[in-house]
Every structure is written in structure tokens, then in C-alpha cells.
Design a protein around this motif. Structure first.
Motif, PDB file in Angstrom:
ATOM      1  N   GLY A 197       0.792  -1.223   0.000  1.00  0.00           N
ATOM      2  CA  GLY A 197       0.000   0.000   0.000  1.00  0.00           C
ATOM      3  C   GLY A 197       0.824   1.272   0.000  1.00  0.00           C
ATOM      4  N   TYR A 198       2.135   1.151   0.114  1.00  0.00           N
ATOM      5  CA  TYR A 198       3.004   2.339   0.188  1.00  0.00           C
ATOM      6  C   TYR A 198       2.831   3.238  -1.034  1.00  0.00           C
ATOM      7  N   CYS A 199       2.826   2.651  -2.217  1.00  0.00           N
ATOM      8  CA  CYS A 199       2.768   3.447  -3.445  1.00  0.00           C
ATOM      9  C   CYS A 199       1.420   4.136  -3.628  1.00  0.00           C
ATOM     10  N   ASP A 200       0.422   3.754  -2.851  1.00  0.00           N
ATOM     11  CA  ASP A 200      -0.885   4.429  -2.925  1.00  0.00           C
ATOM     12  C   ASP A 200      -0.781   5.867  -2.422  1.00  0.00           C
ATOM     13  N   ASN A 201       0.283   6.202  -1.716  1.00  0.00           N
ATOM     14  CA  ASN A 201       0.494   7.556  -1.200  1.00  0.00           C
ATOM     15  C   ASN A 201       1.014   8.525  -2.248  1.00  0.00           C
ATOM     16  N   PHE A 202       1.358   8.022  -3.422  1.00  0.00           N
ATOM     17  CA  PHE A 202       1.969   8.859  -4.453  1.00  0.00           C
ATOM     18  C   PHE A 202       1.138   8.864  -5.717  1.00  0.00           C
ATOM     19  N   PRO A 203       1.104   9.944  -6.490  1.00  0.00           N
ATOM     20  CA  PRO A 203       1.875  11.153  -6.250  1.00  0.00           C
ATOM     21  C   PRO A 203       1.342  11.907  -5.038  1.00  0.00           C
ATOM     22  N   ALA A 204       2.226  12.635  -4.404  1.00  0.00           N
ATOM     23  CA  ALA A 204       1.880  13.433  -3.229  1.00  0.00           C
ATOM     24  C   ALA A 204       2.187  14.894  -3.533  1.00  0.00           C
TER      25      ALA A 204
END
Length: 147
Positions: free
Chosen positions: A100-107
Motif C-alpha cells: 500500500g506504500y505506493c498508494d500515497n503517491f503522487p503526493a
């Protein structure tokens, strides 16, 4: 300071106070504030055991959304993963990234304003890249492509 959901939904005021050390490395401090509340501070007298000192050379401000590979990543590296790649969207890197880390990007990082104050007639607060006590003009000229 407690970071609640409010920190992600509203604007806040952050402040850094820097009092440079003397040329001999004594004195000085760095203090961090959030919404007027002191969050953390480093005073010169607490650095003696490490031999470090509060910086006294001219500084600049850098604000970005960079994320270090040591923040939020699996440690130790999962078995069978070389943890050399941290690129979202690259399947070869998936094992090194938390689920789920990549769900934070783009930021995005929204900055409404930046203000800088300097103490008047304070000899430790000098302006410029090449000061009398920290001359760097020749280095800058010799490495102009870096600037």
C-alpha cells in the motif's frame, strides 16, 4: 506534539529557530516549532559528548517531499528480495516496498509562504555564500556547474 488527522486536512505553521555557534563551536541552538509549540530543540551543550556543534556557516532552506528509503520500508529486507530498488510501479521493486506504500503517491506539498528573519547587528548572523569567516567564493567559481 501529537499528529492527528487534522495535520493532513488543515494548514499549519512551522518554524525553525537557528542560533549559530560561536566560531570556536560553543553556544548556539536549533529549535523546531509546530503551530507555535516547541516540538524539539538541540542545544550546543548537549552535543559535547559527540564532538558535534551547532552549524555556524551560512545556510539555505530546502523544502521538498523527498522520502528516504529508511522510512517505512521493511527492515530487515524480506527473504528473497535484494531491497536495492524502491520504484513504485516497477514490479521488480515490489518486494522492497510496504504493501500500500505506493498508494500515497503522487503526493503534494503545499507551502503558502516562507518568511526568514535575521537578527539585526548580530555578528554571528552573516549573509551571503562567501563570508569573511567562511570564504567559499573560489570553490563556487571552480564548481559553477553545481550551482
Amino acid at each position: 506534539m501529537h499528529i492527528s488527522e487534522d495535520y493532513y486536512k488543515n494548514h499549519h505553521t512551522y518554524r525553525v529557530e537557528w542560533e549559530p555557534s560561536d566560531l570556536d563551536g560553543s553556544g548556539g541552538y536549533i529549535k523546531w516549532f509546530a503551530d507555535g509549540e516547541l516540538v524539539s530543540a538541540i542545544y550546543a551543550d548537549s552535543l559535547g559528548i559527540s564532538g558535534a556543534q551547532i552549524p555556524n556557516e551560512p545556510m539555505y532552506i530546502l523544502m521538498n517531499t523527498a522520502v528516504a528509503s529508511s522510512w517505512g520500508f521493511p527492515a530487515p529486507c524480506p527473504e528473497g528480495c535484494d531491497c536495492e530498488c524502491y520504484e513504485c510501479g516497477n514490479p521488480d521493486c515490489a518486494c522492497a516496498l510496504p504493501q500500500g506504500y505506493c498508494d500515497n503517491f503522487p503526493a503534494n506539498f503545499e507551502v503558502d509562504y516562507v518568511r526568514v528573519w535575521q537578527a539585526v547587528n548580530e555578528t554571528k548572523h552573516t549573509l551571503g555564500c562567501s563570508t569573511k569567516d567562511r570564504p567559499s567564493e573560489l570553490f563556487i567559481k571552480g564548481h559553477s556547474k553545481r550551482y
